[in-house]
Structures are given as C-alpha cells and as structure tokens.
Design a protein around this motif. Structure first.
Motif, PDB file in Angstrom:
ATOM      1  N   VAL A   1       0.881  -8.795 -14.609  1.00  0.00           N
ATOM      2  CA  VAL A   1       0.278  -7.531 -15.222  1.00  0.00           C
ATOM      3  C   VAL A   1       1.331  -6.988 -16.277  1.00  0.00           C
ATOM      4  CG1 VAL A   1      -0.455  -5.165 -14.949  1.00  0.00           C
ATOM      5  CG2 VAL A   1      -0.493  -7.280 -13.709  1.00  0.00           C
ATOM      6  N   SER A   2       0.602  -6.898 -17.632  1.00  0.00           N
ATOM      7  CA  SER A   2       1.151  -6.317 -18.772  1.00  0.00           C
ATOM      8  C   SER A   2       2.060  -4.434 -18.779  1.00  0.00           C
ATOM      9  CB  SER A   2       0.501  -6.192 -20.027  1.00  0.00           C
ATOM     10  OG  SER A   2       0.526  -6.115 -21.086  1.00  0.00           O
ATOM     11  N   LEU A   3       3.178  -4.656 -19.001  1.00  0.00           N
ATOM     12  CA  LEU A   3       3.465  -3.085 -18.429  1.00  0.00           C
ATOM     13  C   LEU A   3       4.295  -2.636 -19.527  1.00  0.00           C
ATOM     14  CD1 LEU A   3       5.495  -3.882 -14.555  1.00  0.00           C
ATOM     15  CD2 LEU A   3       2.886  -3.134 -15.409  1.00  0.00           C
ATOM     16  N   ASP A   4       4.886  -1.654 -19.478  1.00  0.00           N
ATOM     17  CA  ASP A   4       4.899  -0.831 -20.609  1.00  0.00           C
ATOM     18  C   ASP A   4       6.568  -1.185 -21.382  1.00  0.00           C
ATOM     19  OD1 ASP A   4       3.265   1.393 -21.128  1.00  0.00           O
ATOM     20  OD2 ASP A   4       3.971   2.854 -19.952  1.00  0.00           O
ATOM     21  N   GLY A   5       6.794  -1.198 -22.343  1.00  0.00           N
ATOM     22  CA  GLY A   5       8.410  -1.692 -22.969  1.00  0.00           C
ATOM     23  C   GLY A   5       8.534  -3.581 -22.437  1.00  0.00           C
ATOM     24  N   GLY A   6       7.153  -4.119 -22.362  1.00  0.00           N
ATOM     25  CA  GLY A   6       6.937  -5.912 -22.613  1.00  0.00           C
ATOM     26  C   GLY A   6       7.805  -6.051 -21.120  1.00  0.00           C
ATOM     27  N   ASN A   7       7.781  -5.092 -20.822  1.00  0.00           N
ATOM     28  CA  ASN A   7       7.836  -5.597 -19.274  1.00  0.00           C
ATOM     29  C   ASN A   7       6.661  -6.369 -18.711  1.00  0.00           C
ATOM     30  OD1 ASN A   7      10.523  -5.258 -19.064  1.00  0.00           O
ATOM     31  ND2 ASN A   7      10.356  -3.233 -18.796  1.00  0.00           N
ATOM     32  N   VAL A   8       6.596  -7.215 -17.684  1.00  0.00           N
ATOM     33  CA  VAL A   8       5.853  -7.015 -16.368  1.00  0.00           C
ATOM     34  C   VAL A   8       5.990  -6.918 -15.321  1.00  0.00           C
ATOM     35  CG1 VAL A   8       4.930  -9.256 -18.196  1.00  0.00           C
ATOM     36  CG2 VAL A   8       6.491  -9.940 -16.015  1.00  0.00           C
ATOM     37  N   GLY A   9       4.689  -7.306 -14.619  1.00  0.00           N
ATOM     38  CA  GLY A   9       4.796  -6.528 -12.750  1.00  0.00           C
ATOM     39  C   GLY A   9       4.052  -8.266 -12.445  1.00  0.00           C
ATOM     40  N   PHE A  10       3.535  -8.484 -11.116  1.00  0.00           N
ATOM     41  CA  PHE A  10       3.015  -9.642 -10.282  1.00  0.00           C
ATOM     42  C   PHE A  10       1.712  -8.767  -9.759  1.00  0.00           C
ATOM     43  CE2 PHE A  10       6.079 -11.828 -12.663  1.00  0.00           C
ATOM     44  CZ  PHE A  10       6.048 -12.541 -12.800  1.00  0.00           C
ATOM     45  N   ILE A  11       0.826  -9.341  -9.094  1.00  0.00           N
ATOM     46  CA  ILE A  11      -0.047  -8.523  -7.971  1.00  0.00           C
ATOM     47  C   ILE A  11      -1.043  -9.759  -7.566  1.00  0.00           C
ATOM     48  CG2 ILE A  11      -2.331  -8.057  -9.588  1.00  0.00           C
ATOM     49  CD1 ILE A  11      -2.611  -5.422  -8.055  1.00  0.00           C
ATOM     50  N   LYS A  12      -0.847 -10.171  -6.134  1.00  0.00           N
ATOM     51  CA  LYS A  12      -1.430 -11.111  -5.939  1.00  0.00           C
ATOM     52  C   LYS A  12      -3.064 -10.723  -6.330  1.00  0.00           C
ATOM     53  CE  LYS A  12      -1.808 -12.906  -1.535  1.00  0.00           C
ATOM     54  NZ  LYS A  12      -0.974 -13.780  -1.868  1.00  0.00           N
ATOM     55  N   GLU A  13      -3.951 -12.367  -6.488  1.00  0.00           N
ATOM     56  CA  GLU A  13      -4.854 -12.146  -7.562  1.00  0.00           C
ATOM     57  C   GLU A  13      -6.244 -12.273  -6.342  1.00  0.00           C
ATOM     58  OE1 GLU A  13      -7.407 -15.682  -9.898  1.00  0.00           O
ATOM     59  OE2 GLU A  13      -5.180 -16.068  -9.405  1.00  0.00           O
ATOM     60  N   SER A  14      -6.003 -12.399  -5.050  1.00  0.00           N
ATOM     61  CA  SER A  14      -6.639 -11.668  -4.436  1.00  0.00           C
ATOM     62  C   SER A  14      -6.999 -10.724  -3.735  1.00  0.00           C
ATOM     63  CB  SER A  14      -6.590 -12.275  -2.289  1.00  0.00           C
ATOM     64  OG  SER A  14      -5.300 -12.104  -2.434  1.00  0.00           O
ATOM     65  N   LEU A  15      -5.716  -9.956  -4.666  1.00  0.00           N
ATOM     66  CA  LEU A  15      -6.685  -7.990  -4.244  1.00  0.00           C
ATOM     67  C   LEU A  15      -6.950  -7.661  -4.963  1.00  0.00           C
ATOM     68  CD1 LEU A  15      -2.423  -7.290  -3.265  1.00  0.00           C
ATOM     69  CD2 LEU A  15      -4.718  -7.740  -1.497  1.00  0.00           C
ATOM     70  N   VAL A  16      -6.886  -8.652  -6.840  1.00  0.00           N
ATOM     71  CA  VAL A  16      -8.075  -7.095  -7.498  1.00  0.00           C
ATOM     72  C   VAL A  16      -9.488  -8.261  -7.610  1.00  0.00           C
ATOM     73  CG1 VAL A  16      -5.716  -7.005  -8.407  1.00  0.00           C
ATOM     74  CG2 VAL A  16      -6.849  -8.926  -8.881  1.00  0.00           C
ATOM     75  N   THR A  17     -10.023  -8.159  -8.609  1.00  0.00           N
ATOM     76  CA  THR A  17     -11.382  -8.924  -9.544  1.00  0.00           C
ATOM     77  C   THR A  17     -11.574  -8.331 -10.751  1.00  0.00           C
ATOM     78  OG1 THR A  17     -13.906  -8.838  -8.687  1.00  0.00           O
ATOM     79  CG2 THR A  17     -13.226  -6.844  -8.612  1.00  0.00           C
ATOM     80  N   LEU A  18     -12.013  -9.052 -11.418  1.00  0.00           N
ATOM     81  CA  LEU A  18     -12.010  -9.264 -12.903  1.00  0.00           C
ATOM     82  C   LEU A  18     -13.272  -8.124 -13.453  1.00  0.00           C
ATOM     83  CD1 LEU A  18     -11.197  -9.967 -15.823  1.00  0.00           C
ATOM     84  CD2 LEU A  18     -13.184 -11.743 -15.379  1.00  0.00           C
ATOM     85  N   LYS A  19     -12.819  -7.031 -14.183  1.00  0.00           N
ATOM     86  CA  LYS A  19     -13.362  -5.849 -14.062  1.00  0.00           C
ATOM     87  C   LYS A  19     -14.926  -6.150 -14.999  1.00  0.00           C
ATOM     88  CE  LYS A  19     -13.285  -1.097 -16.040  1.00  0.00           C
ATOM     89  NZ  LYS A  19     -12.685  -0.556 -17.332  1.00  0.00           N
TER      90      LYS A  19
END
Length: 238
Positions: free
Chosen positions: A105-123
């Motif tokens: 996941v793209s975050l502010d300041g050019g940083n990134v985070g990670f999230i489990k794919e099973s917890l989200v869905t394509l909008k």
C-alpha cells in the motif's frame, strides 16, 4: 627498438579505454527490474515486491470492521495503523517470496505499508464477493456483530466447538440456582468477552480454538458450592 616502445604503450592505453567503454555500454543495456526494494520505490522497506503497472484501489472485504496495515508482510511486523471501513487503499504491488499473500500500500512520503490480501478486495467487486458459508452455532449468525463471531459462523470446526460448549453450559446453568448460577453466568460472560478479542488476522482461528478448548474443560470441571438450596435437608419435627 626505442622507437617502437612508445607505440606499444599507446596501444595498451587505447585497449584499456576500449574495455571501459564496452563495460559501460553493456551496463546501460541491462533491463530494468520491476521489483521494488529499499533502493527505489520503497524507500522505507527492504521487503521485495512486484509492482503493478497502475495503482489499484482496494477496500476492506465485506463485513470486516478493521484490519491492520503493517510495516512488513508478516503478522509479527509492527502495526502502522488500522484501516477503516470504506477507506480507499492505493495498492501499488504484491509482496514476493516469504511475503506472498500480502499487498503493498502506498503511503505518504513515498513510504509503503503491507496488508493481507485476504482482508481486502478490489474496489467495485466487494458487492459481488461470494457469501461465506454459515454453519450452525449456539447464537444467531445473522445478528453477529463481532469479527470473532463471523469467523465462528464460517468455520466448520469452530462452529462445532461452539455447539459442544453450549451443550455443556445450558444444562449446567438450568441445574444451578442462587450464587452458583450467578457465578456460572458471570464466568460465561467474561469468557465471551475474552473470546471476542480473537479477531484481526490469520491467528484468530487458532486463538478461538484454544478459547473453546479451555472453556469446555472449565465447564466439565465446574463444581457447585456445598450450600445448594435444592439439596438442603428438610427440617425435622420437634
């Protein structure tokens, strides 16, 4: 002899520069990698990932209240923050190697985070997501409000454990009275609160299984007090 020595040295110099130029040409022709590292798109993480051609918008999967956004693709990694319902996540890639199953996941300041794919869905696809199968439990799954309850309803083994627990609890509750019944009900309510803390990610199923095992054992070992009104001896006539 003295006239040919300078020409030989000059030839060596030109050969040296020719090798350097050839190395530079080969280096410039190397294909660029599409894997993010701490030296390019992901300046705050050393975890490798494959970048999407275009960022994709993801949201929490249906019926989920929250999910953790982590520093790395592992549940042991630091939680950066929690993702709220209906929040749009700009996903730029998918983790590779040991981080398989996590999105970047793209975050502010050019940083990134990670999230489990099973917890989200394509909008746009969350409304058509397949409905999870529901198994019989001791409570009404259509009125489940906790993540733990939803997981129990959708997991055959956990649903079976819930029924086993209820088959022990209900007859025991009806057989007791007075302080013993109050104590049993109080213990059950405290256990339900503790059980519902088993939420979040993949470890929730294991946590719930352990909670049910402990509760079933405690119900089997429950000992009423010795001063039951129902078993008090009748008063003798004087």
């Amino acid at each position: 002899m003295s006239a040919s020595a300078p020409n030989k040295n000059t030839g060596c110099v030109w050969a040296f520069f020719g090798v350097i130029a050839l190395i530079a040409i080969i280096a410039s022709c190397r294909p660029s990698s599409n894997v993010g590292t701490s030296d390019d798109a992901n300046s705050s993480s050393s975890f490798p990932y494959t970048s999407f051609e275009e960022p994709k918008t993801y949201v929490l999967a249906a019926a989920r209240k929250k999910a953790n956004l982590r520093q790395g693709p592992d549940t042991a990694q630091v939680v950066l923050r929690q993702v709220a319902p209906n929040e749009n996540l700009s996903v730029i890639g998918r983790a590779t190697g040991a981080g398989s199953g996590w999105l970047v996941v793209s975050l502010d300041g050019g940083n990134v985070g990670f999230i489990k794919e099973s917890l989200v869905t394509l909008k746009g696809e969350e409304e058509v997501a397949p409905r999870a199968q529901t198994f019989q439990t001791s409570f009404n799954c259509t009125k489940a409000t906790e993540d733990a309850e939803r997981l129990i309803c959708s997991d055959r083994a956990l649903a079976a454990s819930d029924l086993t627990m209820a088959e022990l609890y209900e007859p025991l509750r009806h057989s007791l009275s007075g302080n013993d019944r109050k104590r049993l009900v109080s213990e059950q309510q405290a256990w339900v609160l503790e059980r519902n803390r088993c939420s979040g990610e993949q470890e929730a199923a294991s946590c719930l299984s352990q909670q049910y095992q402990l509760r079933i054992i405690n119900l089997q070992l429950f000992q009423p007090s010795e001063t039951q009104e129902a078993t008090s001896p009748a008063m003798e006539d004087n």
